[in-house]
Write an enzyme that holds these catalytic residues in place. Sequence first.
Site, PDB file in Angstrom:
ATOM      1  N   ASP A   1       0.852  -1.177   0.000  1.00  0.00           N
ATOM      2  CA  ASP A   1       0.000   0.000   0.000  1.00  0.00           C
ATOM      3  C   ASP A   1       0.888   1.228   0.000  1.00  0.00           C
ATOM      4  O   ASP A   1       1.935   1.229   0.627  1.00  0.00           O
ATOM      5  CB  ASP A   1      -0.837   0.020   1.294  1.00  0.00           C
ATOM      6  CG  ASP A   1      -2.204  -0.553   1.038  1.00  0.00           C
ATOM      7  OD1 ASP A   1      -2.680  -0.430  -0.109  1.00  0.00           O
ATOM      8  OD2 ASP A   1      -2.785  -1.114   1.974  1.00  0.00           O
TER       9      ASP A   1
ATOM     10  N   ASP B   1      -9.533  24.243   8.860  1.00  0.00           N
ATOM     11  CA  ASP B   1      -9.388  22.889   8.313  1.00  0.00           C
ATOM     12  C   ASP B   1      -8.564  22.070   9.288  1.00  0.00           C
ATOM     13  O   ASP B   1      -7.362  22.247   9.431  1.00  0.00           O
ATOM     14  CB  ASP B   1      -8.676  22.989   6.951  1.00  0.00           C
ATOM     15  CG  ASP B   1      -8.582  21.639   6.282  1.00  0.00           C
ATOM     16  OD1 ASP B   1      -8.944  20.618   6.933  1.00  0.00           O
ATOM     17  OD2 ASP B   1      -8.136  21.603   5.130  1.00  0.00           O
TER      18      ASP B   1
ATOM     19  N   GLU C   1      -3.877  17.735   6.377  1.00  0.00           N
ATOM     20  CA  GLU C   1      -3.476  18.507   5.210  1.00  0.00           C
ATOM     21  C   GLU C   1      -3.614  19.999   5.486  1.00  0.00           C
ATOM     22  O   GLU C   1      -2.728  20.801   5.195  1.00  0.00           O
ATOM     23  CB  GLU C   1      -4.321  18.120   3.997  1.00  0.00           C
ATOM     24  CG  GLU C   1      -4.048  16.698   3.554  1.00  0.00           C
ATOM     25  CD  GLU C   1      -4.999  16.242   2.473  1.00  0.00           C
ATOM     26  OE1 GLU C   1      -5.803  17.073   1.985  1.00  0.00           O
ATOM     27  OE2 GLU C   1      -4.938  15.048   2.117  1.00  0.00           O
TER      28      GLU C   1
ATOM     29  N   PHE D   1     -13.790  22.854   6.934  1.00  0.00           N
ATOM     30  CA  PHE D   1     -13.642  21.824   5.911  1.00  0.00           C
ATOM     31  C   PHE D   1     -14.681  20.742   6.125  1.00  0.00           C
ATOM     32  O   PHE D   1     -14.928  20.313   7.246  1.00  0.00           O
ATOM     33  CB  PHE D   1     -12.243  21.207   6.014  1.00  0.00           C
ATOM     34  CG  PHE D   1     -12.005  20.112   5.024  1.00  0.00           C
ATOM     35  CD1 PHE D   1     -11.562  20.402   3.735  1.00  0.00           C
ATOM     36  CD2 PHE D   1     -12.247  18.783   5.363  1.00  0.00           C
ATOM     37  CE1 PHE D   1     -11.339  19.395   2.820  1.00  0.00           C
ATOM     38  CE2 PHE D   1     -12.031  17.767   4.446  1.00  0.00           C
ATOM     39  CZ  PHE D   1     -11.571  18.074   3.176  1.00  0.00           C
ATOM     40  N   SER D   2     -15.332  20.339   5.051  1.00  0.00           N
ATOM     41  CA  SER D   2     -16.219  19.180   5.190  1.00  0.00           C
ATOM     42  C   SER D   2     -15.915  18.200   4.070  1.00  0.00           C
ATOM     43  O   SER D   2     -15.431  18.579   3.010  1.00  0.00           O
ATOM     44  CB  SER D   2     -17.677  19.612   5.147  1.00  0.00           C
ATOM     45  OG  SER D   2     -18.066  19.817   3.799  1.00  0.00           O
TER      46      SER D   2
ATOM     47  N   MET E   1     -13.671  21.491   0.812  1.00  0.00           N
ATOM     48  CA  MET E   1     -13.243  22.888   0.716  1.00  0.00           C
ATOM     49  C   MET E   1     -13.310  23.518   2.099  1.00  0.00           C
ATOM     50  O   MET E   1     -14.128  23.124   2.934  1.00  0.00           O
ATOM     51  CB  MET E   1     -14.220  23.607  -0.228  1.00  0.00           C
ATOM     52  CG  MET E   1     -13.781  24.951  -0.720  1.00  0.00           C
ATOM     53  SD  MET E   1     -14.991  25.527  -1.936  1.00  0.00           S
ATOM     54  CE  MET E   1     -16.374  25.900  -0.898  1.00  0.00           C
ATOM     55  N   SER E   2     -12.454  24.473   2.368  1.00  0.00           N
ATOM     56  CA  SER E   2     -12.598  25.258   3.595  1.00  0.00           C
ATOM     57  C   SER E   2     -12.311  26.720   3.245  1.00  0.00           C
ATOM     58  O   SER E   2     -11.825  27.010   2.161  1.00  0.00           O
ATOM     59  CB  SER E   2     -11.615  24.761   4.666  1.00  0.00           C
ATOM     60  OG  SER E   2     -10.299  25.077   4.274  1.00  0.00           O
TER      61      SER E   2
ATOM     62  N   ASP F   1      -3.680  -4.053   6.547  1.00  0.00           N
ATOM     63  CA  ASP F   1      -4.193  -3.889   7.898  1.00  0.00           C
ATOM     64  C   ASP F   1      -5.700  -3.766   7.951  1.00  0.00           C
ATOM     65  O   ASP F   1      -6.323  -4.152   8.916  1.00  0.00           O
ATOM     66  CB  ASP F   1      -3.524  -2.685   8.580  1.00  0.00           C
ATOM     67  CG  ASP F   1      -3.623  -1.416   7.750  1.00  0.00           C
ATOM     68  OD1 ASP F   1      -4.232  -1.479   6.658  1.00  0.00           O
ATOM     69  OD2 ASP F   1      -3.096  -0.391   8.186  1.00  0.00           O
TER      70      ASP F   1
ATOM     71  N   ASP G   1      -8.612  -5.580   3.334  1.00  0.00           N
ATOM     72  CA  ASP G   1      -7.396  -6.262   2.896  1.00  0.00           C
ATOM     73  C   ASP G   1      -7.470  -7.763   3.132  1.00  0.00           C
ATOM     74  O   ASP G   1      -6.670  -8.521   2.597  1.00  0.00           O
ATOM     75  CB  ASP G   1      -6.173  -5.736   3.661  1.00  0.00           C
ATOM     76  CG  ASP G   1      -5.756  -4.360   3.181  1.00  0.00           C
ATOM     77  OD1 ASP G   1      -6.096  -4.023   2.034  1.00  0.00           O
ATOM     78  OD2 ASP G   1      -5.092  -3.635   3.947  1.00  0.00           O
TER      79      ASP G   1
END
Lengths: 702, 564
Positions: free
Chosen positions: A309, A346, A350, A379-380, A385-386, A532, A536
């Site tokens: 992964d 946010d 990120e 942010f949603s 977007m925020s 994990d 998977d």
Amino acid sequence: MDTRKKRKLFDRKIVVQAVLDSFIKLDPKLLLKNPVIFLVAVGAMLTSALFVINMVNGNFSSFNFQIIIWLWFTVLFANFAEAIAEGRGKAQSENLRKQRTQTIARKMINNKEEKVSAVELRVDDLVICEVGDFIPADGEVVEGIASVDESAITGESAPVIRESGGDRNAVTGGTKVISDKIIIRITANPGDTYLDRMIALVESAKRKKTPNEIALSILLSGLSIIFLLVVVTFRIFFEYNQTGNFSHNENVSIPILVSLLVCLIPTTIGGLLSAIGISGMDRLLSHNVIAMSGRAVEAAGDIDVLLLDKTGTITLGNRMATEFIPAPGFSEKYLADAAQLASLADETPEGRSIVILAKEKFDIRARNIHELNAHFVPFSAQTQMSGVNILSSTGSRERIIRKGSIDAIKKYLSSENLENVNTITDLNFSRMIGVDVALAGGTPLLVVENKNVLGVVQLKDVVKGGINERFAQLRKMGIKTIMITGDNPLTATAIAAEAGVDSFIAQAKPEDKLKTIRDEQSLGRMVGMIGDGTNDAPALAQADVGIAMNSGTQAAREAGNMIDLDSNPTKLIEVVEIGKQLLMTRGSLTTFSIANDVAKYFAIIPAIATTLYATKYSNGPLSVLNVMNLSTPQSAILSAVIFNAIIIILLIPLALKGVKYRPEGAAEILKRNIIIYGLGGLIVPFIGIKIIDVILTSIGLV
Amino acid sequence: MIPFNEIIQAVIFIIGLIIAAPLFGGYIAKLLSGKKNILSPVFGRVESLIYKSAGINPSEEMDWKRYTFSILIFSLFGIIILTVIQLIQSTLPLNPQRLSNVEFSLAINTAVSFVTNTNWQSYAGESTLSYFVQMIGLTVQNFVSAATGIAVLLALTRGLVTRQGNSLGNFWVDLVRSTLYLLIPLSAMFAIVLVSQGVVQSFSSYKEITTLEGYKQIIPLGPAASQIAIKQLGTNGGGFFSTNSAFPFENPTPLSNFLQMFSILLIPASLVFTYGKLIGSKKQAWIIFFVMMFVFVFGLLVSTYSEYSNNNIFQISGLMEGKETRFGILNSVLWSTATTAASNGSVNAMHSSLSPLSGLVAMFNIQLGEIIFGGVGSGLYGMLLFILITVFISGLMIGRTPEYLGKKIDAFEIKWAIVAILLPNTAILLFSALALKTNAGLSSLANNGPHGFSEILYAFSSAAGNNGSAFAGLNTNTVFYNLMTALGMLIGRFGVIIPCMAIAGNLVKKNITPTSKGTLQTDNFLFALLLLGVIFIVGALTFFPALSLGPLLEHLLMNNGITF
């Protein structure tokens, strides 16, 4: 973990126990599991019996007595090798086991709590664990959330969070709850837990032989049968040669024949075989990996393709902002400032990384929100977007800043009717940059203020340090790596290039993993995979070697055939190495063992045949085979037998540590091992036997 | 000194083989594939006629059990027929000498001997067997026993190249094609060449003539050329006459001698390249060929050295006693090396009279398992077993489950490979020991000491190795030796064929792993070296004690002036 890695090869306590065990293992039933050593034991029994009979009749032969002693030593040394490997493995798991048997579980019966011993727990029982309690058995959290100290198993001191539902609900017996209260549903019967399986792999009595080990045992047994035949017929051939004019009545005695047999059959590898297997499991354990079977460890050495992964394995968990790329007409600093404002609401990693980047680059600190008189748009997941609306002192909106993916911003602009000629051109520009950013392995985020596109924030996956070298190692071993990612192909290409994987699958859905594994397998490849999540599980089950993260879900842990207690995805490389090392050690010692026979022939055959056609003045003609110039026939035979026994002891450290593995192509490894163990196996016994002969003669034992 | 003329012959022999084998081997692959070839217009119809008349469905695919069963039934049938016609030969036609019926144990021995491609001869051809038995019985088996060897090789090859299949081909088709397209045309051509050199081919009765000295002498005749051609090409080795190719009517000229030697190794060597073609790797074939050639040349050098070194007793080198006086010593040892390397067994010299070390080389060639070129088909499938063992040990050494041509080698293959290597060796050692412990065994001996032991060891090596040559000096036409060697031959043949087929049956089901950097290469010199090591070590460890009490001891005693 470190202390475990550095532990001594021969711990005093373990050695003492192993010496005792060597004698216990003389039980014929146990010996029978190892045909080669069993044959030695039978030979030792036979010569001992004959010796006793002779002694009763008044004939004592010091030579025979010494032979017998060394024959028994050969058996004991082999037993000792197994016992010490077992002891080391057991010591590792003993502590855990002790904890578990002493643990008192708080079992829920009809909503009432009752104290029972941990060993009485069965699958589907519910138990309560609170602060300070040891988790009595493997299970999954069905209610609550708690932090758990798993250092007893993983060696990692930082506690981990375990909660009901989701991917972090599995708990392991022997770990300790250090906050809160959880209810656990037991998922393993006693004797079935990972711990038990682990212990079984390092205990010879319960250990199942792995496929390659079985094949090797057959080969060794076959060789032993051949040599048994050689020795039995040798006596007859020898006897015949003494007929006619040259007859004399000396014949090859039973102890000498047994010595010849024991020297020829592959006792070295036969004696060390199970020690090698056990210590392989033990090494795995010291890397904090639990294997469900020895077969899986062996298979790990055969892996041709490795599925990984991207997230968490190749890259650090989250994407981070790495760069601000302003649109024409705006400065980078202005873009950074706007982006930071838009990201204050946010809370995703990120968003936080944008705030941090702006602070690092331009020293823009998070401002006092109230002073700004701002209204935040958090942010949603839906809007992707925020942003922020900052009101001027007059109350009218002054700055409306938004930050989001290109598609999200586009949608926002059109819905708010904010599109104008400029924004459209800017959007095109940003798209272009966006493509560049994606090509470089990043994800572009657009920042707009009112009608203007300010620029792009580049979010990038950060590839783990050193991963490149690891993949290079794998490539050297001949293992192909495939990265699996949900990213678009552009991003995936860039990351694949940066990390150095051989191939990737972009925009992968969970079922793609399974499909990839099946495809590779149908081409005859062995596939390894690390996972994990619950989704998977099918892929882990399908893979030839599936390693589940200890932090993963119960489903994933059950589907895999190994569990990594550290939840460290690059661990597979170590597992592959251990698997290969296991086979290499067996192969090398087999070669060594067989090559040894040449020297032993040159010691024993001339010794036996020295009287054959001997004259008054010279030994028999076959004495020319005595190339080592051993002093007497007795000394020659005894030296060979002693060498044969001692070499087992001398090779125990090698069996325990394994033959050194370097990530190289097959040809190089083979060349090196042939030179060391093949050529070495031919030469070493010539030297060794000669040295023993000199010692024996000088101290007058023969 | 070795005559220059003889050295040139040996060199031409070896170079000729290196050139001919790859060319012919590729062609054999084509002949056996069932595709159209130069012979199909002639034999194509015969082939389908055979299938039709025998009720064979040529498109039927056989799994290993069915394939093996067919081989066993076919061989059993051959043994029964051959035994019966010997037992009643006096009532059958083509018996101008009115030879009487063959004694039972001898008949069984001869039948087993020819069906197993051994061609051990306890009988003397000209004084025991009628033309009918020689032609209808022996010559037929010369063809089909060789073809059976090729069939097993083909089945094993299919096991290696088929991906997750079940079928190993069709035994009857492999048998018919090998005989029809390869063995018959080649033998026919070779027989004509032999006749041109003076090998007899006649149905008339033996001629009684008066010699120059005025004595009467009986000159045996018979349809020899046709049988001798296949005797060499099919690695059978059973001579038409008792003294085999040392008899002028069987081997008249230096050219016939050279061609017969060459034809001993031609097909076994070529089949290596046939195999290479079928598995799609010329390199693999060259490596196997190299290993075989290496052992062959090594043996030849030792033999030659030993024959030409000074004999302590006579104080001369190059003793001619027992050698082929017409062709010289080198041609005798070249033949003895070739005939024992390949499981041929025809002789042009007396192996008992070879110097002890040349005798050792001959014996060791057989004891290695008849894999140095070996018998037609059987040499290579025997070699493949050693390759599997080598792959297994070296595969472990690189840390991977061993694989050969992409097929994983596991316990099943190792088990059967070991059985196949173990069984013939057991027969050699145990039966020799038994002979030395019984009056029945000892009473046949002409010599004692190490030489006598060598005679017995050689006899059972030859039987279990399906070689068929004799050391001579041992009277083997006794009930004891007839039955024991027959048993040895059966073990040496089917004790290898059945394991090979079982391995083929297991391999065919497996998938093929593509090669990577981590794969053990089996087509380089490192592997060739390993293979040589395994062959020598297994052979040497098994037989070194016995050989040291036989030929080696004799050699050392001879140097001390003691003979037997």
